[in-house]
Design a protein around this motif. Structure first.
Motif, PDB file in Angstrom:
ATOM      1  N   ALA A 241       1.752  12.311 -16.235  1.00  9.45           N
ATOM      2  CA  ALA A 241       2.461  11.039 -16.053  1.00  9.45           C
ATOM      3  C   ALA A 241       3.148  10.952 -14.702  1.00  9.45           C
ATOM      4  O   ALA A 241       3.341   9.849 -14.167  1.00  9.45           O
ATOM      5  CB  ALA A 241       3.489  10.862 -17.172  1.00  9.45           C
ATOM      6  N   SER A 242       3.499  12.091 -14.105  1.00  2.33           N
ATOM      7  CA  SER A 242       4.218  12.085 -12.829  1.00  2.33           C
ATOM      8  C   SER A 242       3.346  11.654 -11.656  1.00  2.33           C
ATOM      9  O   SER A 242       3.861  11.365 -10.573  1.00  2.33           O
ATOM     10  CB  SER A 242       4.772  13.486 -12.544  1.00  2.33           C
ATOM     11  OG  SER A 242       3.735  14.381 -12.143  1.00  2.33           O
ATOM     12  N   ALA A 243       2.029  11.623 -11.844  1.00  6.93           N
ATOM     13  CA  ALA A 243       1.115  11.422 -10.724  1.00  6.93           C
ATOM     14  C   ALA A 243       0.942   9.961 -10.316  1.00  6.93           C
ATOM     15  O   ALA A 243       0.395   9.680  -9.254  1.00  6.93           O
ATOM     16  CB  ALA A 243      -0.254  12.017 -11.063  1.00  6.93           C
ATOM     17  N   ALA A 244       1.385   9.025 -11.129  1.00 12.13           N
ATOM     18  CA  ALA A 244       1.148   7.610 -10.815  1.00 12.13           C
ATOM     19  C   ALA A 244       1.837   7.188  -9.524  1.00 12.13           C
ATOM     20  O   ALA A 244       1.263   6.444  -8.715  1.00 12.13           O
ATOM     21  CB  ALA A 244       1.607   6.731 -11.978  1.00 12.13           C
ATOM     22  N   ALA A 245       3.068   7.629  -9.315  1.00 10.03           N
ATOM     23  CA  ALA A 245       3.803   7.224  -8.114  1.00 10.03           C
ATOM     24  C   ALA A 245       3.107   7.669  -6.825  1.00 10.03           C
ATOM     25  O   ALA A 245       2.943   6.857  -5.900  1.00 10.03           O
ATOM     26  CB  ALA A 245       5.234   7.746  -8.170  1.00 10.03           C
ATOM     27  N   PRO A 246       2.668   8.931  -6.698  1.00  8.08           N
ATOM     28  CA  PRO A 246       1.932   9.322  -5.488  1.00  8.08           C
ATOM     29  C   PRO A 246       0.622   8.560  -5.301  1.00  8.08           C
ATOM     30  O   PRO A 246       0.184   8.356  -4.168  1.00  8.08           O
ATOM     31  CB  PRO A 246       1.663  10.816  -5.706  1.00  8.08           C
ATOM     32  CG  PRO A 246       2.708  11.258  -6.650  1.00  8.08           C
ATOM     33  CD  PRO A 246       2.952  10.093  -7.560  1.00  8.08           C
ATOM     34  N   VAL A 247      -0.011   8.141  -6.391  1.00  6.69           N
ATOM     35  CA  VAL A 247      -1.281   7.418  -6.293  1.00  6.69           C
ATOM     36  C   VAL A 247      -1.073   5.990  -5.798  1.00  6.69           C
ATOM     37  O   VAL A 247      -1.764   5.516  -4.895  1.00  6.69           O
ATOM     38  CB  VAL A 247      -2.013   7.423  -7.650  1.00  6.69           C
ATOM     39  CG1 VAL A 247      -3.200   6.456  -7.623  1.00  6.69           C
ATOM     40  CG2 VAL A 247      -2.498   8.824  -7.988  1.00  6.69           C
ATOM     41  N   PHE A 248      -0.120   5.278  -6.367  1.00  6.55           N
ATOM     42  CA  PHE A 248       0.048   3.859  -6.072  1.00  6.55           C
ATOM     43  C   PHE A 248       1.057   3.575  -4.964  1.00  6.55           C
ATOM     44  O   PHE A 248       1.017   2.513  -4.344  1.00  6.55           O
ATOM     45  CB  PHE A 248       0.464   3.105  -7.335  1.00  6.55           C
ATOM     46  CG  PHE A 248      -0.531   3.205  -8.442  1.00  6.55           C
ATOM     47  CD1 PHE A 248      -1.844   2.802  -8.257  1.00  6.55           C
ATOM     48  CD2 PHE A 248      -0.179   3.735  -9.677  1.00  6.55           C
ATOM     49  CE1 PHE A 248      -2.776   2.908  -9.274  1.00  6.55           C
ATOM     50  CE2 PHE A 248      -1.101   3.842 -10.702  1.00  6.55           C
ATOM     51  CZ  PHE A 248      -2.403   3.432 -10.503  1.00  6.55           C
ATOM     52  N   GLY A 249       1.963   4.525  -4.701  1.00  8.22           N
ATOM     53  CA  GLY A 249       3.019   4.288  -3.726  1.00  8.22           C
ATOM     54  C   GLY A 249       2.538   3.912  -2.338  1.00  8.22           C
ATOM     55  O   GLY A 249       2.971   2.890  -1.782  1.00  8.22           O
ATOM     56  N   PRO A 250       1.634   4.695  -1.703  1.00  6.33           N
ATOM     57  CA  PRO A 250       1.210   4.359  -0.344  1.00  6.33           C
ATOM     58  C   PRO A 250       0.537   2.992  -0.227  1.00  6.33           C
ATOM     59  O   PRO A 250       0.763   2.262   0.740  1.00  6.33           O
ATOM     60  CB  PRO A 250       0.223   5.496  -0.011  1.00  6.33           C
ATOM     61  CG  PRO A 250       0.676   6.635  -0.861  1.00  6.33           C
ATOM     62  CD  PRO A 250       1.129   6.002  -2.145  1.00  6.33           C
ATOM     63  N   GLY A 251      -0.299   2.628  -1.208  1.00  4.49           N
ATOM     64  CA  GLY A 251      -0.933   1.316  -1.171  1.00  4.49           C
ATOM     65  C   GLY A 251       0.081   0.190  -1.296  1.00  4.49           C
ATOM     66  O   GLY A 251      -0.041  -0.853  -0.650  1.00  4.49           O
ATOM     67  N   LEU A 252       1.100   0.390  -2.110  1.00  3.68           N
ATOM     68  CA  LEU A 252       2.152  -0.613  -2.261  1.00  3.68           C
ATOM     69  C   LEU A 252       2.965  -0.739  -0.976  1.00  3.68           C
ATOM     70  O   LEU A 252       3.334  -1.848  -0.570  1.00  3.68           O
ATOM     71  CB  LEU A 252       3.069  -0.232  -3.429  1.00  3.68           C
ATOM     72  CG  LEU A 252       2.456  -0.395  -4.824  1.00  3.68           C
ATOM     73  CD1 LEU A 252       3.318   0.296  -5.873  1.00  3.68           C
ATOM     74  CD2 LEU A 252       2.308  -1.878  -5.165  1.00  3.68           C
ATOM     75  N   ILE A 253       3.244   0.385  -0.324  1.00  7.38           N
ATOM     76  CA  ILE A 253       3.973   0.349   0.949  1.00  7.38           C
ATOM     77  C   ILE A 253       3.172  -0.414   1.990  1.00  7.38           C
ATOM     78  O   ILE A 253       3.733  -1.186   2.781  1.00  7.38           O
ATOM     79  CB  ILE A 253       4.281   1.784   1.423  1.00  7.38           C
ATOM     80  CG1 ILE A 253       5.356   2.401   0.526  1.00  7.38           C
ATOM     81  CG2 ILE A 253       4.721   1.804   2.883  1.00  7.38           C
ATOM     82  CD1 ILE A 253       5.631   3.862   0.809  1.00  7.38           C
ATOM     83  N   ARG A 254       1.876  -0.231   1.989  1.00  7.11           N
ATOM     84  CA  ARG A 254       1.018  -0.958   2.925  1.00  7.11           C
ATOM     85  C   ARG A 254       1.157  -2.466   2.725  1.00  7.11           C
ATOM     86  O   ARG A 254       1.136  -3.239   3.689  1.00  7.11           O
ATOM     87  CB  ARG A 254      -0.434  -0.526   2.724  1.00  7.11           C
ATOM     88  CG  ARG A 254      -1.423  -1.284   3.598  1.00  7.11           C
ATOM     89  CD  ARG A 254      -2.849  -0.971   3.207  1.00  7.11           C
ATOM     90  NE  ARG A 254      -3.767  -1.884   3.861  1.00  7.11           N
ATOM     91  CZ  ARG A 254      -5.045  -1.996   3.557  1.00  7.11           C
ATOM     92  NH1 ARG A 254      -5.546  -1.252   2.584  1.00  7.11           N
ATOM     93  NH2 ARG A 254      -5.811  -2.855   4.181  1.00  7.11           N
ATOM     94  N   GLN A 255       1.287  -2.905   1.465  1.00  6.99           N
ATOM     95  CA  GLN A 255       1.446  -4.330   1.186  1.00  6.99           C
ATOM     96  C   GLN A 255       2.850  -4.832   1.500  1.00  6.99           C
ATOM     97  O   GLN A 255       3.028  -5.985   1.886  1.00  6.99           O
ATOM     98  CB  GLN A 255       1.136  -4.611  -0.284  1.00  6.99           C
ATOM     99  CG  GLN A 255      -0.349  -4.598  -0.620  1.00  6.99           C
ATOM    100  CD  GLN A 255      -0.584  -5.090  -2.031  1.00  6.99           C
ATOM    101  OE1 GLN A 255      -0.785  -4.288  -2.926  1.00  6.99           O
ATOM    102  NE2 GLN A 255      -0.536  -6.388  -2.225  1.00  6.99           N
ATOM    103  N   LEU A 256       3.841  -3.976   1.336  1.00  7.90           N
ATOM    104  CA  LEU A 256       5.221  -4.406   1.533  1.00  7.90           C
ATOM    105  C   LEU A 256       5.568  -4.625   2.995  1.00  7.90           C
ATOM    106  O   LEU A 256       6.376  -5.497   3.324  1.00  7.90           O
ATOM    107  CB  LEU A 256       6.179  -3.365   0.949  1.00  7.90           C
ATOM    108  CG  LEU A 256       6.288  -3.269  -0.575  1.00  7.90           C
ATOM    109  CD1 LEU A 256       7.113  -2.049  -0.969  1.00  7.90           C
ATOM    110  CD2 LEU A 256       6.909  -4.538  -1.142  1.00  7.90           C
ATOM    111  N   PHE A 257       4.966  -3.839   3.897  1.00  3.52           N
ATOM    112  CA  PHE A 257       5.420  -3.820   5.282  1.00  3.52           C
ATOM    113  C   PHE A 257       4.276  -4.066   6.260  1.00  3.52           C
ATOM    114  O   PHE A 257       3.096  -3.920   5.926  1.00  3.52           O
ATOM    115  CB  PHE A 257       6.070  -2.465   5.595  1.00  3.52           C
ATOM    116  CG  PHE A 257       7.235  -2.130   4.710  1.00  3.52           C
ATOM    117  CD1 PHE A 257       8.458  -2.750   4.877  1.00  3.52           C
ATOM    118  CD2 PHE A 257       7.101  -1.184   3.701  1.00  3.52           C
ATOM    119  CE1 PHE A 257       9.538  -2.431   4.067  1.00  3.52           C
ATOM    120  CE2 PHE A 257       8.182  -0.853   2.885  1.00  3.52           C
ATOM    121  CZ  PHE A 257       9.405  -1.491   3.073  1.00  3.52           C
TER     122      PHE A 257
END
Length: 396
Positions: free
Chosen positions: A109-125
């Motif tokens: 369950a801990s792995a979701a953040a490392p998987v989705f985080g960078p792609g979300l950062i790309r969209q945010l900034f």
């Protein structure tokens, strides 16, 4: 998305990433007490850590695959809920076997953040801001192994071994509720959203960034994991020497990671990626040379090792971001593979170094040196992202 909403979302991503790392470091101080608590041996107690790491490796690949079929919001919220439930359940484990099994679930369950985080950062900034955001995230993550065990000791001494798991459960539940209420950036739609891991393995541009990133960080972690044994057993030092080295090392990384976007804007991102990778390799060669000289002054370790951390700080945020860009719409799998490669390189480096680490600094540095030189070779041999494709990806 407004600036305040963007900042809140980024904070939640930092919280999720921090909790993922804290799943090991916050719990670490309680592990030596587990044999007495559960009537088992130390080797079995260590499985509490190994199960979490193993589950995390599986989770990286799993969430990258599930991203084809479910929304990121649903996957992230459900993973946080599972992490919280497993954390609380760990606190009520009746025996060590149940605790190990729950830790595996918690790791997945801990792995979701490392998987989705960078792609979300790309969209945010924007492009430059995204590199700065990844650098800041890396700075926070680098502090977790240093600070979380301290909090773990305090929790252990005042509230018992269960308290670390209970705190993880509470904080993760809070993060899940906030993401559920506030939402995430709208997902990018593409006619080619269903990629595969095989496509990424065959993509020489992606593999250039992914493997060089993994080898630069994996080489550094291999040295960090072996350094305590080398310092104490063969250099006549103490763990205080290791702590001093780590404080200087982490400081160098944080400064470099938060300046690299500005430096890259002036000198070019690809040049900074290569510079950081070469700096790390030169640091490894210097450590090898010092080890072969037979000298054992532990004060030289921060001097020789910190350039490796600075090199990672320079290339790390940009290199990771370029890997995400190179993976295109398949960025969930791209993120998963980069982090998975980091896990694997670190594990392999540690395993290779283990039988020869009694040989001292030279033996450990030889393994680390080989990893870093391969990282430089990959950058030189594999193609960089074409400028036209890069500009199109950064504009999307």
């Amino acid at each position: 998305m407004t600036n305040s909403r963007r900042a809140i979302t980024f904070f939640l991503l930092i919280l999720c990433a921090t909790l993922s790392l804290a799943g090991t470091d916050l719990v670490l101080p309680a592990v030596p007490q587990l044999p007495e608590i559960f009537g088992t041996d130390s080797a079995t107690a260590q499985l509490v850590l190994a199960a979490y790491v193993g589950g995390g490796g599986l989770g990286l690949l799993l969430y990258g695959r599930l991203a084809d079929h479910f929304s990121r919001k649903m996957l992230l919220v459900s993973s946080l809920a599972a992490f919280a439930a497993a954390s609380v359940a760990c606190a009520f484990s009746p025996n060590i076997a149940v605790l190990v099994a729950l830790r595996f679930v918690q790791g997945v369950a801990s792995a979701a953040a490392p998987v989705f985080g960078p792609g979300l950062i790309r969209q945010l900034f924007s492009d430059r801001a995204a590199v700065r955001a990844i650098g800041f995230l890396g700075s926070v993550e680098s502090l977790v192994p240093a600070l979380a065990p301290i909090f773990g000791v305090l929790l252990l001494s005042h509230f018992g071994w269960q308290s670390s798991f209970e705190l993880l459960g509470v904080l993760t539940s809070l993060a899940a509720v906030l993401i559920l209420v506030l939402g995430l950036p709208r997902e990018e739609k593409s006619s080619d959203t269903r990629g595969s891991y095989g496509q990424l393995f065959a993509d020489r541009v992606f593999m250039r960034y992914a493997l060089s990133q993994a080898m630069t960080l994996g080489g550094l972690l291999t040295f960090v994991f072996g350094a305590p044994t080398v310092i104490v057993a063969s250099m006549g030092g103490s763990l205080n020497d290791f702590i001093v080295m780590q404080v200087i090392n982490i400081s160098g990384f944080i400064i470099a990671a938060n300046l690299t976007a500005r430096i890259a804007e002036r000198f070019g991102a690809e040049n900074i990626i290569l510079l950081g990778t070469v700096m790390a390799a030169v640091s490894a060669v210097a450590l090898l040379a010092y080890g072969l000289s037979g000298r054992t002054n532990t004060l030289m370790l921060p001097v020789l090792f910190t350039p490796m951390a600075i090199g990672l700080g320079l290339r790390g945020p940009i290199g990771f971001y370029r890997g995400i860009l190179a993976s295109g719409a398949n960025n969930a799998r791209g993120s998963a593979l980069i982090v998975f490669f980091i896990f694997m390189i670190t594990t392999l480096g540690t395993v290779v170094a283990a039988p020869i680490i009694t040989g001292g600094l030279a033996a450990l540095a030889l393994v680390v040196c080989a990893i870093h030189l391969m990282s430089v070779a990959l950058l030189l041999l594999l193609p960089a992202m074409p400028e036209v494709a890069r500009e199109a990806a950064e504009a999307s």
